[in-house]
Write a protein that holds these residues in place. Structure first.
Motif, short mmCIF file in Angstrom:
data_model
loop_
_atom_site.label_atom_id
_atom_site.label_comp_id
_atom_site.label_asym_id
_atom_site.label_seq_id
_atom_site.Cartn_x
_atom_site.Cartn_y
_atom_site.Cartn_z
N GLU A 170 5.14 -36.15 3.65
CA GLU A 170 5.53 -36.22 2.25
C GLU A 170 4.32 -36.49 1.36
O GLU A 170 3.31 -37.03 1.82
N GLU A 196 7.75 -40.47 -4.54
CA GLU A 196 7.77 -39.33 -3.63
C GLU A 196 8.04 -38.06 -4.42
O GLU A 196 9.01 -37.99 -5.16
N ASN A 199 8.48 -33.15 -0.04
CA ASN A 199 8.74 -33.36 1.37
C ASN A 199 8.55 -32.04 2.11
O ASN A 199 9.21 -31.06 1.80
#
Ligand code: ATP
Ligand code: MG
Ligand code: MG
Ligand code: MG
Length: 458
Positions: A170, A196, A199
């Motif tokens: 990620e 984040e 991914n």
């Protein structure tokens, strides 16, 4: 440059076309031939048969921007900077074609060269046992070892339900010290400083649904990047509710609430409601445009809960009368570039929202009054927990979804006996079934609702 959300979507899809990917439209939010999933929650979900090899994809490289709904994030919405129940997932996919050596450098190239994010603010993570991915980041991408994080299964092994899955790598974006402390606190945690963004899943296993893993016939790539999160990084926005397309909707919520201010000292409570209305308006508009109708079970009940929750938070903001169609019109205007079907289905979408809002409005005030009485009684009795029967009465007679009741109670320091609620629900169903057996008809004194109880899904 501060690219807009609609621009970023196009830049991503175009970039991966130059890498040989076939651009496809977003699939519907309603899964096709997949009982393991209620609503599409990722770019790869509609492509499972292409990953397993069950079906032949139109090309071995594909890119999409997929509409997603994550019911699991309902409680996060409004509280974190990065979660919506509705969001768009940008993705590039390889079905037995390119793998780690291409997917990682391309992601890096897109972020740092195409949209121009500062490489020093990007941090990759890898699955703890995935030395191959680690070496690519270290040796090919020249990321210093101390900036590559190794995480376990919880964060870096991707799977949702049964089907293709695998270790992942990620990419996190450091939004800056004003959003939290140092990397030691937040990487992989719930902090919002390190967000984040992307991914990259190396899907090479199949989960049969009972956690038996087998090797897939081919090694695949499945990547997913939240479009709104990418925009947060690019636009240096405070949250997904501050990016261009969502901000316009968020402002409308504030206007409808009588011009309230947002993110000013003392507005923390109303801010959450503003964000919830903003997110839920998007979710309901896209769900209905894909043919999901409010109902008492399955997908329809997810939609009903979302609409009713939006109504409640609208009331909390002081909005009286119906307002959801006004929000939906804004969603349609902001998103019709990417999703022309919104414009085509406009009248239908507005009609469905209006009908559901009217339906709930009739019982909402009454339900809130009853709930207040229930709370007063608890207060007198010195209890902090609402009984299952009471919660069920609110559900059954006033149309309050359980999560709605729970949320209201939590705000006021109460809880609800959920097991008791389930028991009351079961009792109701059993009684209905018994009565039907006795009368030999499909419905009895409860009229049409007797059949509905069979399917309710609080
Ligand atoms: P998080 O840990 O932040 O909840 P995730 O690990 O659950 O995200 P993935 O399942 O890896 O997310 O999905 C791929 C990408 O989709 C994420 O990196 C993120 O950019 C985006 N994404 C996931 N959930 C949401 C959400 N609720 N709202 C907006 N974007 C999301
Ligand atoms: Mg998540
Ligand atoms: Mg995560
Ligand atoms: Mg993730």
């Amino acid at each position: 440059k501060k690219y807009g959300v609609n621009e970023l979507r196009e830049m991503f899809l175009h970039f991966f076309e130059t890498k040989g990917c076939l651009r496809l439209n977003s699939f519907s939010l309603i899964p096709h031939n997949d009982n393991s999933l209620l609503i599409i929650n990722s770019g790869m979900a509609p492509m499972k048969p292409w990953f397993t090899g069950q079906e032949i994809p139109p090309r071995r490289r594909v890119t999409t921007c997929q509409k997603c709904i994550r019911t699991g994030d309902l409680e996060n919405v409004g509280k974190t900077a990065r979660h919506g129940t509705y969001f768009e997932m940008l993705g590039n996919f390889s079905f037995g074609d390119y793998f780690k050596k291409e997917a990682i450098p391309w992601a890096w190239e897109f972020l740092t060269e195409v949209v121009g994010l500062d490489a020093d603010r990007l941090y990759p993570s890898v699955y703890v046992d995935d030395d191959e991915a680690y070496q690519i980041w270290l040796n090919d991408m020249h990321i210093p070892a101390e900036r590559i994080y190794k995480f376990g299964k919880e964060d870096n092994f991707w799977e949702h339900g049964s089907g293709p899955c695998g270790p992942c790598s990620e990419i996190y974006y450091d939004r800056g010290p004003e959003f939290g402390n140092g990397p030691e606190d937040v990487m992989g945690g719930e902090g919002d400083r390190f967000m984040e963004v992307w991914n990259i899943v190396f899907s090479q296993f199949n989960n049969d649904g009972h956690n038996h893993y087998t090797d897939l016939a081919q090694k695949n790539i499945d990547t997913g990047m939240g479009l709104e999160r990418l925009a947060v990084a690019v636009q240096e926005a405070g949250s997904i509710f501050d990016v261009d397309t969502l901000k316009s909707l968020r402002d409308l919520v504030c206007t409808l609430a009588g011009g309230i201010s947002y993110e000013q000292p003392g507005t923390e409570q109303t801010d959450v409601s503003v964000r919830i209305c903003t997110d839920h308006a998007r979710a309901m508009t896209f769900m209905i445009s894909d043919g999901i109708m409010p109902s008492n079970n399955g997908r329809g009940y997810v939609l009903r809960r979302i609409i009713r929750r939006a109504v409640r938070h609208g009331r909390k903001l002081g909005i009286s009368g119906s307002f959801l169609t006004k929000l939906a019109e804004n969603v349609i205007a902001e998103s019709r570039d990417g999703y022309p079907e919104l414009e085509e289905k406009r009248d239908f979408i507005l009609k469905v929202i209006q009908a559901e809002e009217d339906k709930f409005e009739k019982t909402y005030e009454q339900g809130m009054d009853i709930l207040q009485e229930m709370e007063d009684r608890l207060e007198k009795e010195g209890s902090k927990e609402l009984s299952g029967e009471d919660a069920f009465r609110l559900y059954d007679t006033y149309g309050f979804p359980l999560d709605n009741t729970r949320e209201i109670l939590e705000e006021r320091g109460f809880s609800v006996d959920e097991a008791g609620f389930q028991a009351a629900m079961k009792h109701q169903k059993d009684t209905a079934r018994e009565d039907r057996k006795k009368s030999g008809k499909s419905s009895t004194y409860m009229g049409a609702s007797a059949t509905v109880y069979e399917e309710m899904d609080p």
